[in-house]
Design a protein around this motif. Sequence first.
Motif, PDB file in Angstrom:
ATOM      1  N   GLY A 458       0.828  -1.198   0.000  1.00  0.00           N
ATOM      2  CA  GLY A 458       0.000   0.000   0.000  1.00  0.00           C
ATOM      3  C   GLY A 458       0.861   1.245   0.000  1.00  0.00           C
ATOM      4  N   PRO A 459       0.223   2.413  -0.083  1.00  0.00           N
ATOM      5  CA  PRO A 459       0.979   3.674  -0.136  1.00  0.00           C
ATOM      6  C   PRO A 459       1.870   3.906   1.079  1.00  0.00           C
ATOM      7  N   SER A 460       1.443   3.409   2.246  1.00  0.00           N
ATOM      8  CA  SER A 460       2.193   3.696   3.477  1.00  0.00           C
ATOM      9  C   SER A 460       2.880   2.472   4.064  1.00  0.00           C
TER      10      SER A 460
END
Length: 523
Positions: A458-460
């Motif tokens: 995911g993005p984080s």
Amino acid sequence: MIYRSSLGNGGFCQCQLFQSLKWRFDYNKASKLMKWDLLRLGGVALLLTCSFGIIVLWVYTDLVKYGREWIRFRPGRLLLRNTLVSEDKTISDPINTSLPSLPASALPILQNEVQAKYMMPTKDYLTSLRFIKSRAMTHVDCDAIMTGDETAIKFAETEREILYSEKNGTRKNMLLNSDQTVASWADNCTLYVKSRKYITSSLTLEEAEYPIAYIISIYKNIQSFEHLLRTIYQPQNIYCIHIDQKSLAEFQTRVMKIIKCFNNVFLAQHMTRVWYGHWTIVQASLYCMEDLIKRKNDYRWHYVINTCGQDYPTKTNLEIIRALKNLHGLNSVPSRTIKITEEKYRRFQFVYNHSMNIDIDHGGLYKTDVKKKPPPHNIQPFTGKDYFVFKREAVEYLLTDQRVLDFLEWAKDTKIPDETVWATLQRMHPRLPGSTPPDKKYDTYSGNTLSRTIQWQGPSTTCGGKFLRRVCVYGCADLNWIIEKKPLFANKFAPDVDIFAMNCLAEWLRNKTIDLTSNIYNN
């Protein structure tokens, strides 16, 4: 000439009478002596008989004390010591599965039997179980890595890059073992188990009294499988191995060569070809569940945990047992309410088919235009994961209850049924033992159950190893936070991504196991 006494005839008669009386006296004396001899002989015989009986009783008592499992139980039943099999053990199942179920009143008796047979491990035995670090990892500081030390992690990552860049280096061959090499370790079971430092005696009474059942589903890479088995192996537990039938025959033969070294590790009686997103994932677990229930009289396991070859424990066996006890009779299965608007709701709105002649890991599942009927018996579907921790009574129920069997039949042509079936069964309250009510407030997720720690891309999110199909294959940088999570296992690990991470986690778990055991007996 006949001599006569001067006493005449009377004297002669008296002499005859005297001789007659003397003969009778001698006869009576001899009879009495014979009787005494017989009495003495009988006494000696009685003494010898008693002595022999005492010796037999002493030998039997000694056998009962130190080897009762060989006298009263078949190999594998409640074994706490010497769970290894002889070199000539065949693959066939030696356990009689037709025995009736034991009544609940028999459980305290079995616990007493366990207590009677349990033997506290010696200090030397505990010391012998510590892993010896490979010469190829001499400069990798696993203790520092497990604490999250950035310097140690960065050094390990540099060493990892060097290792995997080697084409055929000596160090690489020492750490990354082929299927053939791993299988060859089991040529001699006794040497294999000793050299690989398997735990062959229950380390604590608490562990001896609390057997766990494991389902291990594998497809490839024997090194991953053997790494996992060695780490979670305990003589009081029982392990069902399901091999994806798409795997090569040579791979299956090599797996069997390893598991034949243990009485409490066995192949599922029925095995199937397994595809991602298909019913066969659920079926593989059901096959093992059936076999484990058949063996419940031989191993009174409390919970069953399903794993795969890329899973790895993050807790010791004693910590796993205490986590299971803290469930207080509940199951631990990710299960949450499905929103009508989300994609997972559409997984069972239409019939899905699978092209069974496509031998691929992923794909081959396609949606038809056939509208699917609602679940039988007004069962409300829930969503979760393929991982579960079910108590034994729950497994017995789901294998025999008609409502459950009807639901399983309904789920066979849905999409990714493994993420629907176990989650839905967990909310069949109060019918399924250990279940929770269907109310939304009882929703659970992977992170707050005991099932599995998974890092999705995911993005984080970051990954110390690499992402594969959007799932992190862990590296050394992930170990410190993984072991702090609630789940008992983490997914995924792979030798060809970061063998240092697998070896460091194994070393840390083994040292912690020995330290926990030592502290119990020191206190």
